[in-house]
Design an enzyme around this catalytic site. Structure first.
Site, PDB file in Angstrom:
ATOM      1  N   GLY A  11       0.779  -1.233   0.000  1.00  0.00           N
ATOM      2  CA  GLY A  11       0.000   0.000   0.000  1.00  0.00           C
ATOM      3  C   GLY A  11       0.809   1.280   0.000  1.00  0.00           C
ATOM      4  CG  ASN A  13       1.617   4.226  -5.654  1.00  0.00           C
ATOM      5  OD1 ASN A  13       2.020   5.375  -5.795  1.00  0.00           O
ATOM      6  ND2 ASN A  13       2.141   3.204  -6.321  1.00  0.00           N
ATOM      7  CG  MET A  86      -0.789  -7.091  -7.314  1.00  0.00           C
ATOM      8  SD  MET A  86      -0.122  -6.120  -8.691  1.00  0.00           S
ATOM      9  CE  MET A  86       0.714  -7.417  -9.607  1.00  0.00           C
ATOM     10  NE  ARG A  87      -9.675 -11.637  -9.626  1.00  0.00           N
ATOM     11  CZ  ARG A  87      -9.945 -12.902  -9.364  1.00  0.00           C
ATOM     12  NH1 ARG A  87      -9.093 -13.606  -8.650  1.00  0.00           N
ATOM     13  NH2 ARG A  87     -11.047 -13.465  -9.811  1.00  0.00           N
ATOM     14  CG  LEU A  89     -10.744  -5.220 -11.710  1.00  0.00           C
ATOM     15  CD1 LEU A  89     -10.810  -3.721 -11.458  1.00  0.00           C
ATOM     16  CD2 LEU A  89     -11.533  -5.984 -10.647  1.00  0.00           C
ATOM     17  CG  ASN A 103      -3.764   0.516 -12.493  1.00  0.00           C
ATOM     18  OD1 ASN A 103      -3.618   0.271 -11.294  1.00  0.00           O
ATOM     19  ND2 ASN A 103      -3.044  -0.075 -13.431  1.00  0.00           N
ATOM     20  CG  HIS A 105       1.586  -0.129 -15.829  1.00  0.00           C
ATOM     21  ND1 HIS A 105       1.394  -1.448 -15.432  1.00  0.00           N
ATOM     22  CD2 HIS A 105       2.508  -0.150 -16.818  1.00  0.00           C
ATOM     23  CE1 HIS A 105       2.173  -2.229 -16.165  1.00  0.00           C
ATOM     24  NE2 HIS A 105       2.859  -1.473 -17.004  1.00  0.00           N
ATOM     25  CB  SER A 132       1.576   5.452 -17.309  1.00  0.00           C
ATOM     26  OG  SER A 132       2.735   5.439 -18.116  1.00  0.00           O
ATOM     27  CG  ASP A 141      -1.336  -2.393 -17.530  1.00  0.00           C
ATOM     28  OD1 ASP A 141      -1.983  -1.905 -16.591  1.00  0.00           O
ATOM     29  OD2 ASP A 141      -0.520  -3.326 -17.390  1.00  0.00           O
TER      30      ASP A 141
END
Length: 201
Positions: A11, A13, A86-87, A89, A103, A105, A132, A141
């Site tokens: 966590g 970020n 880390m899933r 969607l 998100n 990346h 990004s 992404d």
């Protein structure tokens, strides 16, 4: 804007987003930190922000995402920031929240989508790497880029050194990008993403 932060691990970020959201005038406020892993370290770092766990392990995607959506709606969430979630969607969930979910990346998209970005950047011999913030779309992404920050790749870099340099940029870029999109900017921007390096009220 009532914002949920979705995490799967330490966590870092999330911590930078929560710190930014505590500033007067910031256009988003945290109403939930949600993890798909019960042992995510970030769950212990949320302060007074409510937390929830919706376990993804061993569950069908449809059931997991239906429960995820139910919890978000129950907390009155209006916007989602994925921060090390880390899933992948599914399309149905993404369509439900499209234009309301971003998100971060660890690469300069569209280069190095997916995992192991720092190792792949080193193997490719690039001289610039970075991070990004992008809108979440059904393709992994592949959503429109909102903001990017670049770092040099140094001759002595290994994966850990490069990752640390990028992560420092993530911690300033993500709060800036979240402020931009929740503070009255168009919800589905077109064209090139903008460079952002900080936020001030």
């Amino acid at each position: 804007m009532r914002t949920a932060i979705l995490i799967s691990g330490r966590g870092s970020n999330m911590v930078s987003l929560l710190a930014a959201m505590a500033a007067p005038g910031y256009p988003a406020r945290p109403v939930l930190v949600l993890s798909n892993r019960e042992n995510a370290g970030g769950l212990a770092l949320t302060g007074s922000v409510p937390t929830a766990v919706v376990t993804s392990r061993g569950r069908e995607r449809e059931a997991f995402e239906a429960e995820l959506d139910r919890v978000l709606v129950a907390h009155g969430v209006e916007f989602i920031a994925l921060a090390g979630f880390m899933r992948v969607l599914g399309e149905g969930f993404v369509r439900r929240w499209q234009g309301k979910m971003i998100n971060i990346h660890p690469s300069l998209l569209p280069s190095f989508r997916g995992l192991d970005t720092h190792a792949r950047a080193l193997a490719a011999g690039v001289r610039l790497h970075g991070c990004s913030v992008h809108w979440v779309s059904p393709g992994v992404d592949e959503g429109a880029i909102i903001a990017q920050a670049a770092v040099p790749v140094l001759p002595a870099d290994d994966e850990a050194a490069l990752a640390a340099r990028v992560l420092a940029q993530e911690h300033s870029l993500y709060p800036a990008a979240l402020a931009m999109v929740t503070g009255g900017q168009p919800m589905l921007p077109g064209g090139d993403g903008a460079l952002a390096c900080g936020w001030a009220p």
